[in-house]
Design a protein around this motif. Sequence first.
Motif, PDB file in Angstrom:
ATOM      1  N   MET A  86     -15.052 -51.008 -14.019  1.00  0.00           N
ATOM      2  CA  MET A  86     -15.231 -50.688 -12.729  1.00  0.00           C
ATOM      3  C   MET A  86     -16.795 -50.355 -12.357  1.00  0.00           C
ATOM      4  O   MET A  86     -17.574 -49.960 -13.313  1.00  0.00           O
ATOM      5  CB  MET A  86     -14.503 -49.456 -12.188  1.00  0.00           C
ATOM      6  N   THR A  87     -17.295 -50.443 -10.979  1.00  0.00           N
ATOM      7  CA  THR A  87     -18.626 -50.252 -10.680  1.00  0.00           C
ATOM      8  C   THR A  87     -18.723 -49.141  -9.497  1.00  0.00           C
ATOM      9  O   THR A  87     -17.671 -49.314  -9.022  1.00  0.00           O
ATOM     10  CB  THR A  87     -19.402 -51.642 -10.247  1.00  0.00           C
ATOM     11  N   ILE A  88     -19.666 -48.320  -9.777  1.00  0.00           N
ATOM     12  CA  ILE A  88     -19.995 -47.440  -8.641  1.00  0.00           C
ATOM     13  C   ILE A  88     -21.156 -47.851  -8.050  1.00  0.00           C
ATOM     14  O   ILE A  88     -22.184 -48.181  -8.739  1.00  0.00           O
ATOM     15  CB  ILE A  88     -20.267 -46.108  -9.108  1.00  0.00           C
ATOM     16  N   ILE A  89     -21.033 -48.214  -6.717  1.00  0.00           N
ATOM     17  CA  ILE A  89     -22.097 -48.791  -5.878  1.00  0.00           C
ATOM     18  C   ILE A  89     -22.636 -47.988  -4.744  1.00  0.00           C
ATOM     19  O   ILE A  89     -21.575 -46.881  -4.190  1.00  0.00           O
ATOM     20  CB  ILE A  89     -21.822 -50.136  -5.248  1.00  0.00           C
ATOM     21  N   SER A  90     -23.803 -47.978  -4.279  1.00  0.00           N
ATOM     22  CA  SER A  90     -24.364 -47.228  -3.182  1.00  0.00           C
ATOM     23  C   SER A  90     -24.968 -48.311  -2.257  1.00  0.00           C
ATOM     24  O   SER A  90     -25.002 -49.659  -2.564  1.00  0.00           O
ATOM     25  CB  SER A  90     -25.134 -46.106  -3.623  1.00  0.00           C
ATOM     26  N   SER A  91     -25.554 -47.788  -1.079  1.00  0.00           N
ATOM     27  CA  SER A  91     -26.225 -48.651  -0.063  1.00  0.00           C
ATOM     28  C   SER A  91     -27.719 -48.870  -0.599  1.00  0.00           C
ATOM     29  O   SER A  91     -28.527 -47.807  -1.068  1.00  0.00           O
ATOM     30  CB  SER A  91     -26.258 -47.929   1.433  1.00  0.00           C
ATOM     31  N   ALA A  92     -28.266 -50.054  -0.652  1.00  0.00           N
ATOM     32  CA  ALA A  92     -29.517 -50.575  -1.041  1.00  0.00           C
ATOM     33  C   ALA A  92     -30.672 -49.850  -0.170  1.00  0.00           C
ATOM     34  O   ALA A  92     -31.637 -49.611  -0.632  1.00  0.00           O
ATOM     35  CB  ALA A  92     -29.559 -52.060  -0.970  1.00  0.00           C
ATOM     36  N   CYS A  98     -29.328 -43.487  -8.190  1.00  0.00           N
ATOM     37  CA  CYS A  98     -28.738 -43.391  -9.351  1.00  0.00           C
ATOM     38  C   CYS A  98     -27.620 -42.160  -9.380  1.00  0.00           C
ATOM     39  O   CYS A  98     -27.565 -41.430  -8.102  1.00  0.00           O
ATOM     40  CB  CYS A  98     -29.940 -42.905 -10.243  1.00  0.00           C
ATOM     41  N   LEU A  99     -26.874 -41.894 -10.391  1.00  0.00           N
ATOM     42  CA  LEU A  99     -25.797 -41.200 -10.514  1.00  0.00           C
ATOM     43  C   LEU A  99     -26.224 -39.688 -10.186  1.00  0.00           C
ATOM     44  O   LEU A  99     -25.756 -38.743  -9.534  1.00  0.00           O
ATOM     45  CB  LEU A  99     -25.247 -41.280 -11.702  1.00  0.00           C
ATOM     46  N   ASP A 100     -27.566 -39.418 -10.724  1.00  0.00           N
ATOM     47  CA  ASP A 100     -28.126 -38.169 -10.546  1.00  0.00           C
ATOM     48  C   ASP A 100     -28.226 -37.511  -9.026  1.00  0.00           C
ATOM     49  O   ASP A 100     -28.598 -36.485  -8.566  1.00  0.00           O
ATOM     50  CB  ASP A 100     -29.394 -37.973 -11.242  1.00  0.00           C
ATOM     51  N   ASP A 101     -28.481 -38.699  -8.106  1.00  0.00           N
ATOM     52  CA  ASP A 101     -28.724 -38.336  -6.705  1.00  0.00           C
ATOM     53  C   ASP A 101     -27.155 -37.829  -6.041  1.00  0.00           C
ATOM     54  O   ASP A 101     -27.190 -37.579  -4.864  1.00  0.00           O
ATOM     55  CB  ASP A 101     -29.122 -39.604  -6.031  1.00  0.00           C
ATOM     56  N   LEU A 102     -25.870 -38.009  -6.883  1.00  0.00           N
ATOM     57  CA  LEU A 102     -24.849 -37.488  -5.995  1.00  0.00           C
ATOM     58  C   LEU A 102     -24.559 -36.109  -6.371  1.00  0.00           C
ATOM     59  O   LEU A 102     -25.031 -35.341  -7.332  1.00  0.00           O
ATOM     60  CB  LEU A 102     -23.603 -38.350  -6.992  1.00  0.00           C
ATOM     61  N   ASN A 103     -24.081 -35.550  -5.329  1.00  0.00           N
ATOM     62  CA  ASN A 103     -23.783 -34.189  -5.312  1.00  0.00           C
ATOM     63  C   ASN A 103     -22.490 -33.737  -4.803  1.00  0.00           C
ATOM     64  O   ASN A 103     -21.756 -34.553  -4.310  1.00  0.00           O
ATOM     65  CB  ASN A 103     -24.880 -33.272  -4.299  1.00  0.00           C
ATOM     66  N   ALA A 104     -22.167 -32.382  -4.811  1.00  0.00           N
ATOM     67  CA  ALA A 104     -20.819 -32.042  -4.421  1.00  0.00           C
ATOM     68  C   ALA A 104     -20.581 -32.261  -2.919  1.00  0.00           C
ATOM     69  O   ALA A 104     -21.796 -32.055  -2.178  1.00  0.00           O
ATOM     70  CB  ALA A 104     -20.506 -30.409  -4.486  1.00  0.00           C
ATOM     71  N   GLY A 105     -19.671 -32.851  -2.367  1.00  0.00           N
ATOM     72  CA  GLY A 105     -19.365 -33.369  -1.080  1.00  0.00           C
ATOM     73  C   GLY A 105     -19.480 -34.767  -1.079  1.00  0.00           C
ATOM     74  O   GLY A 105     -19.405 -35.281   0.017  1.00  0.00           O
ATOM     75  N   VAL A 156     -20.650 -43.538  -1.642  1.00  0.00           N
ATOM     76  CA  VAL A 156     -20.856 -44.590  -2.642  1.00  0.00           C
ATOM     77  C   VAL A 156     -19.318 -45.317  -2.505  1.00  0.00           C
ATOM     78  O   VAL A 156     -18.499 -44.634  -1.837  1.00  0.00           O
ATOM     79  CB  VAL A 156     -20.939 -44.003  -4.187  1.00  0.00           C
ATOM     80  N   ALA A 157     -19.179 -46.157  -3.429  1.00  0.00           N
ATOM     81  CA  ALA A 157     -17.859 -46.989  -3.379  1.00  0.00           C
ATOM     82  C   ALA A 157     -17.329 -47.101  -5.033  1.00  0.00           C
ATOM     83  O   ALA A 157     -18.366 -47.516  -5.608  1.00  0.00           O
ATOM     84  CB  ALA A 157     -17.649 -48.243  -2.754  1.00  0.00           C
ATOM     85  N   PHE A 158     -16.170 -46.924  -5.259  1.00  0.00           N
ATOM     86  CA  PHE A 158     -15.484 -47.580  -6.488  1.00  0.00           C
ATOM     87  C   PHE A 158     -15.194 -48.985  -6.211  1.00  0.00           C
ATOM     88  O   PHE A 158     -14.229 -49.096  -5.350  1.00  0.00           O
ATOM     89  CB  PHE A 158     -14.455 -46.539  -7.003  1.00  0.00           C
ATOM     90  N   PHE A 159     -15.594 -49.697  -6.996  1.00  0.00           N
ATOM     91  CA  PHE A 159     -15.220 -50.952  -7.257  1.00  0.00           C
ATOM     92  C   PHE A 159     -14.492 -51.620  -8.514  1.00  0.00           C
ATOM     93  O   PHE A 159     -14.982 -51.255  -9.587  1.00  0.00           O
ATOM     94  CB  PHE A 159     -16.336 -51.780  -6.874  1.00  0.00           C
ATOM     95  N   ILE A 160     -13.711 -52.685  -8.507  1.00  0.00           N
ATOM     96  CA  ILE A 160     -13.129 -53.376  -9.649  1.00  0.00           C
ATOM     97  C   ILE A 160     -14.490 -54.083  -9.856  1.00  0.00           C
ATOM     98  O   ILE A 160     -15.010 -54.764  -8.906  1.00  0.00           O
ATOM     99  CB  ILE A 160     -12.017 -54.212  -9.558  1.00  0.00           C
ATOM    100  N   ASN A 176     -26.406 -51.472  -4.090  1.00  0.00           N
ATOM    101  CA  ASN A 176     -27.012 -51.117  -5.389  1.00  0.00           C
ATOM    102  C   ASN A 176     -26.052 -50.612  -6.269  1.00  0.00           C
ATOM    103  O   ASN A 176     -25.069 -49.648  -5.929  1.00  0.00           O
ATOM    104  CB  ASN A 176     -28.073 -49.958  -4.991  1.00  0.00           C
ATOM    105  N   VAL A 177     -26.273 -50.999  -7.431  1.00  0.00           N
ATOM    106  CA  VAL A 177     -25.239 -50.786  -8.469  1.00  0.00           C
ATOM    107  C   VAL A 177     -25.488 -49.356  -9.214  1.00  0.00           C
ATOM    108  O   VAL A 177     -26.810 -49.435  -9.762  1.00  0.00           O
ATOM    109  CB  VAL A 177     -25.097 -51.740  -9.591  1.00  0.00           C
ATOM    110  N   LEU A 178     -24.868 -48.141  -9.153  1.00  0.00           N
ATOM    111  CA  LEU A 178     -25.369 -47.263 -10.001  1.00  0.00           C
ATOM    112  C   LEU A 178     -25.148 -47.158 -11.333  1.00  0.00           C
ATOM    113  O   LEU A 178     -25.807 -46.794 -12.222  1.00  0.00           O
ATOM    114  CB  LEU A 178     -24.812 -45.917  -9.357  1.00  0.00           C
ATOM    115  N   ILE A 179     -23.975 -47.630 -11.555  1.00  0.00           N
ATOM    116  CA  ILE A 179     -23.392 -47.782 -12.933  1.00  0.00           C
ATOM    117  C   ILE A 179     -22.066 -48.723 -13.277  1.00  0.00           C
ATOM    118  O   ILE A 179     -21.118 -48.694 -12.301  1.00  0.00           O
ATOM    119  CB  ILE A 179     -22.787 -46.325 -13.696  1.00  0.00           C
ATOM    120  N   GLU A 180     -22.100 -49.322 -14.334  1.00  0.00           N
ATOM    121  CA  GLU A 180     -20.446 -50.270 -14.522  1.00  0.00           C
ATOM    122  C   GLU A 180     -20.063 -49.768 -15.768  1.00  0.00           C
ATOM    123  O   GLU A 180     -20.843 -49.516 -16.886  1.00  0.00           O
ATOM    124  CB  GLU A 180     -21.065 -51.622 -14.761  1.00  0.00           C
TER     125      GLU A 180
END
Length: 248
Positions: A86-92, A98-105, A156-160, A176-180
């Motif tokens: 699976m892949t976690i994506i954000s808006s370009a 990056c994942l570190d930009d994610l916060n509670a909420g 973000v979105a969780f994707f297969i 933008n792919v944050l991590i796969e």
Amino acid sequence: MAYNFLIAPDFSPERFAGWHMFNTLLQKRSGHDLHLVTPASHAEQEDSLAKDDIKVIYANPFDAAKLIREDGYRAIARPIGKSDEMTIISSAGGNIKCLDDLNAGTKIAMADNRDVKLIGLRLLEAVDLSEDDVEFIITETYQAAAKQVVKGEADVAFFIAEIYHSLSKLTKSQLNVLIESNIATISHVILVKDGFTQADDIAKVILSLKDDADGQAVLSELGMTDGFEPIDDEDAEFMIDLMETLLD
């Protein structure tokens, strides 16, 4: 007599025709009439499993655990070299790079797929986020989840991973792919109902598809060019144990 063959609703839309080709060839070579069941969502899948006599299932690993241990199914085959990532994506165009930009909420868009949610939450542990820290927005399709991110309605979105990589170049240019993930040992499996007397015929055909041109053509349509390999009870239990480890 027709036997129901259910396909889990988490494949790329471009693979739809491939599954019908697969089913047609499976019927021709096995000599058994198979009715393809293609639920549009996990809820439809559960409804079909409850109401219909499903003899064969192409199941995701999360559902396979319950189907094997509680519902009387056994695994006979799995695609070679095609793990469920699976892949976690954000808006370009957004601020999340990056994942570190994610916060509670954080708002996470995704289709209704428990495997993807489970693995994604494991990946978020790297930035100290748990399910209690985020808000899920469940969409009808992964394409809809991508739109939520592009519009800024989700962070973000969780994707297969396979579905993400099958998106158009235009859509992916906005993401933008944050991590796969790279788990490798978890995959979809083909299950048969205990007592299904035609199971060996079905398995023989599925495992031999890679051996000739017509079979290879169908496998190519499914993105499974290496074909299927047998999976025994021990292998299936190992995969289920790994899924349970992810859950703990």
